[in-house]
Design an enzyme around this catalytic site. Structure first.
Site, short mmCIF file in Angstrom:
data_model
loop_
_atom_site.label_atom_id
_atom_site.label_comp_id
_atom_site.label_asym_id
_atom_site.label_seq_id
_atom_site.Cartn_x
_atom_site.Cartn_y
_atom_site.Cartn_z
CD GLU A 10 -14.92 -6.04 48.44
OE1 GLU A 10 -15.01 -7.14 47.91
OE2 GLU A 10 -15.42 -5.00 47.99
CB CYS A 43 -8.98 -12.60 47.60
SG CYS A 43 -10.57 -12.53 46.77
P1 NAD Z 1 -1.98 -4.62 46.99
O1 NAD Z 1 -2.55 -4.41 48.34
O2 NAD Z 1 -0.52 -4.71 46.86
O3 NAD Z 1 -2.44 -3.41 46.03
C1 NAD Z 1 -3.81 -3.08 45.85
C2 NAD Z 1 -3.90 -1.65 45.35
O4 NAD Z 1 -3.43 -0.75 46.36
C3 NAD Z 1 -3.06 -1.35 44.13
O5 NAD Z 1 -3.78 -0.48 43.29
C4 NAD Z 1 -1.85 -0.67 44.72
O6 NAD Z 1 -1.17 0.15 43.81
C5 NAD Z 1 -2.48 0.14 45.82
N1 NAD Z 1 -1.59 0.53 46.92
C6 NAD Z 1 -0.46 -0.10 47.33
N2 NAD Z 1 0.03 0.52 48.42
C7 NAD Z 1 -0.81 1.55 48.70
C8 NAD Z 1 -0.85 2.53 49.72
N3 NAD Z 1 0.06 2.57 50.67
N4 NAD Z 1 -1.87 3.43 49.72
C9 NAD Z 1 -2.84 3.37 48.78
N5 NAD Z 1 -2.85 2.47 47.78
C10 NAD Z 1 -1.85 1.56 47.75
O7 NAD Z 1 -2.71 -5.90 46.38
P2 NAD Z 1 -2.51 -6.60 44.95
O8 NAD Z 1 -1.19 -7.29 44.93
O9 NAD Z 1 -2.84 -5.66 43.86
O10 NAD Z 1 -3.67 -7.68 45.01
C11 NAD Z 1 -3.55 -8.89 45.69
C12 NAD Z 1 -4.20 -8.81 47.06
O11 NAD Z 1 -5.56 -8.42 46.92
C13 NAD Z 1 -4.23 -10.16 47.77
O12 NAD Z 1 -3.96 -9.95 49.12
C14 NAD Z 1 -5.66 -10.63 47.56
O13 NAD Z 1 -6.10 -11.55 48.53
C15 NAD Z 1 -6.40 -9.33 47.63
N6 NAD Z 1 -7.70 -9.41 46.98
C16 NAD Z 1 -8.82 -9.40 47.76
C17 NAD Z 1 -10.07 -9.52 47.17
C18 NAD Z 1 -11.33 -9.52 48.00
O14 NAD Z 1 -12.41 -9.38 47.42
N7 NAD Z 1 -11.25 -9.70 49.30
C19 NAD Z 1 -10.17 -9.63 45.79
C20 NAD Z 1 -9.01 -9.61 45.02
C21 NAD Z 1 -7.77 -9.50 45.63
#
Ligand code: NAD
Length: 529
Positions: free
Chosen positions: A283, A317
């Protein structure tokens, strides 16, 4: 509680903070949580640590956490693998009871968890309440859905056979949530996985580690057996190590498009010793648009756009980051929108200001960079600057930039902050084309008084969650199953009737009944997940 007494699902009611007694409860919870700040969570001897801090006051340490290494990730996966041998055979009723007990514990301490969210990620009272309420909703909803799935079977019986379709667990998996709904999304993905009999390695965001540690403590208090949820803390390195592990069978990820696609790619590569095609439940981000048609009620559209764009500083998001306005009302809409947004007050979430800080210095810089870019791509109407406070929180004034071209970066790239681009559309057809013309497809909304336009939007506005004449944020578990199209994700529809099946594999069993006792059919009841 007897599961036969389980009432139909209803959403947790929102708290009413206009009632002074409710606000008083929140203030007491904030005082209680403040007395617990700076504690150390799950650090073994010799382990490196990292700090979680308050984005409204970066010198305030929320928690100190052990930074998990790749070796810790390997251990966590092995533990999850061992625990899955027994957890997968635990009756579904026991797993459901665990979720229901946990939901009740959260309900009993509602404001306490709100206060952790306010201090760790900067949510005002209503936003924190919505996150905690959604968390309870996920637990209650998935508990009922697990019973439903357990009772499911194939609709057709082949003559002379007894045919079954059972939904069995996948095995150990990874749950990787984002920081912005650090309670609801983290707990929702985790409990969906465990209620269906899987075990989990949970790696929360390093921006919200404390609330996750509190949740795992709570699950344990509610009776979670050891090894079923294994918490590791840290950033991309440890995340990658979990994703690549050959024994991980699924990755439930919510976060950015960039990281989600990287995970998808890594998960696709079969590792030595791997015996399963890893499943990814992704997501991701959005570039969510609201269309304001020429015949719309402008006041109602202004209100919906402002709430969708600047609720929790646009750090959702589902946040509206593009408003697409039809030519005839463009200037009138802008005048009202500018006044509405300029009146938003920024300040500490603990004092319940509407607009708090963004999450961290990197987000602060990213949003300010986009604001600078936006001023070359459009016309600044309000905001456009950082706001400093005596605690040096990461504040940015709610910003609106008009006259942005549909192809401009500001109209195409997710900013994830308090920045709204306004795009002019020639007519309704043009507005729909613009709305659909990004690589995302998460949420969208339209304000119109025309039944024909609303019907056209229902059919032609290509997003996973579409809203007509209301804001595009605030999805409710059960009513608005949530997930996006295109590069916004795999459209997993969290909080919907199909979500739990993503955490299972369906096993078809056909038994010839000519020789066996026909009564066997009636005896086989309640086959576990
Ligand atoms: P992010 O992608 O930076 O991080 C998400 C998670 O992934 C964190 O736990 C992070 O530590 C981990 N992560 C980072 N790099 C990784 C890698 N290479 N391998 C594995 N794990 C890794 O996102 P964020 O800043 O925490 O959240 C914001 C983003 O999330 C925005 O893009 C937002 O739109 C999205 N979001 C989507 C939804 C949805 O339901 N579609 C809901 C909430 C947030």
């Amino acid at each position: 509680m007897k599961l036969t007494d389980l009432k139909p699902f209803t959403n947790e009611p929102f708290k009413d903070f206009t009632d002074p007694a409710t606000t008083q409860s929140m203030l007491q919870a904030l005082a209680e949580v403040r007395s617990q700040l700076g504690r150390t969570y799950n650090v073994y001897e010799g382990q490196n640590t990292f700090l979680s801090t308050n984005p409204a006051n970066p010198s305030e340490v929320i928690g100190i956490h052990g930074a998990s290494t790749e070796a810790d990730a390997q251990t966590a996966v092995s533990t999850a693998q061992t625990a899955s041998l027994t957890w997968s055979k635990t009756p579904v009723a026991n797993r459901v009871q665990l979720l229901l007990r946990t939901a009740q514990l959260i309900r009993d301490r509602h404001f306490y968890f709100c206060a952790w969210l306010t201090l760790e990620v900067g949510k005002n009272y209503a936003e924190a309440d919505a996150d905690v309420g959604e968390c309870i909703d996920f637990l209650e909803f998935y508990a009922r859905q697990a019973l439903h799935l357990d009772a499911a079977t194939t609709p057709i019986q082949f003559p002379g056979e007894r045919n079954l379709l059972r939904y069995v667990p996948l095995g150990p998996g990874a749950v990787i949530p984002p920081w912005n709904f650090p309670f609801a999304i983290m707990a929702g993905m985790t409990t969906a996985a465990i209620v269906t009999g899987n075990t989990v390695v949970l790696k929360p965001s390093p921006d919200a580690p404390t609330i996750a540690a509190k949740f795992v403590e709570l699950l344990t208090e509610a009776g979670l057996p050891p090894g079923v949820v294994n918490l590791v803390q840290g950033g991309p390195e440890v995340g990658r190590a979990i994703v690549e592990h050959p024994q991980i069978r699924f990755i439930a990820f919510t976060g950015s498009k960039k990281v989600g696609l990287e995970i998808h790619e890594r998960a696709a590569k079969v590792q030595p010793g791997q015996r399963f095609i890893k499943r990814t439940i992704l997501e991701l981000g959005g570039k969510d648009g609201i269309i304001v048609a020429a015949d719309a009620d402008i006041d109602s559209a202004v209100e919906g756009v402002a709430a969708s764009a600047f609720g929790f500083n646009g750090q959702k998001c589902s946040a509206c980051s593009r408003v697409i306005v039809e030519e005839p009302i463009y200037e009138a809409f802008l005048t009202k929108l500018t006044a509405r947004v300029a009146a938003i007050q920024s300040g500490p979430p603990a004092d319940n200001f509407y607009a708090g800080p963004v999450i961290n210095p990197a987000a602060h810089k990213r949003v300010l960079d986009y604001i600078a870019l936006g001023q070359t791509e459009g016309r600044l109407l309000t905001g456009g600057k950082a706001i400093d406070t005596k605690e040096h929180g990461y504040y940015i004034a709610p910003t609106v930039i008009a006259d942005v071209a549909p192809t401009a970066r500001l109209a195409q790239e997710e900013v994830f902050g308090p920045l709204l681009a306004v795009i002019r559309a020639k007519d309704f057809d043009d507005a729909l084309t613009i709305a659909n013309d990004t690589e995302y497809g998460l949420t969208g909304a339209i304000y119109s008084n025309s039944r024909t336009q609303l019907d056209r939007a229902r059919n032609e506005f290509h997003v996973g969650n579409l809203y007509l004449n209301r804001k595009c944020t605030g999805a409710m578990v059960g009513a608005h199953p949530f997930g996006g199209f295109n590069l916004s994700g795999t459209d997993s529809k969290a909080g919907g009737p199909d979500y739990l099946t993503l955490f299972t594999q369906a096993k078809s069993v056909a038994e010839k009944i000519s020789v066996a006792s026909p009564q066997a059919e009636e005896q086989e009841q309640g086959l576990g997940l």
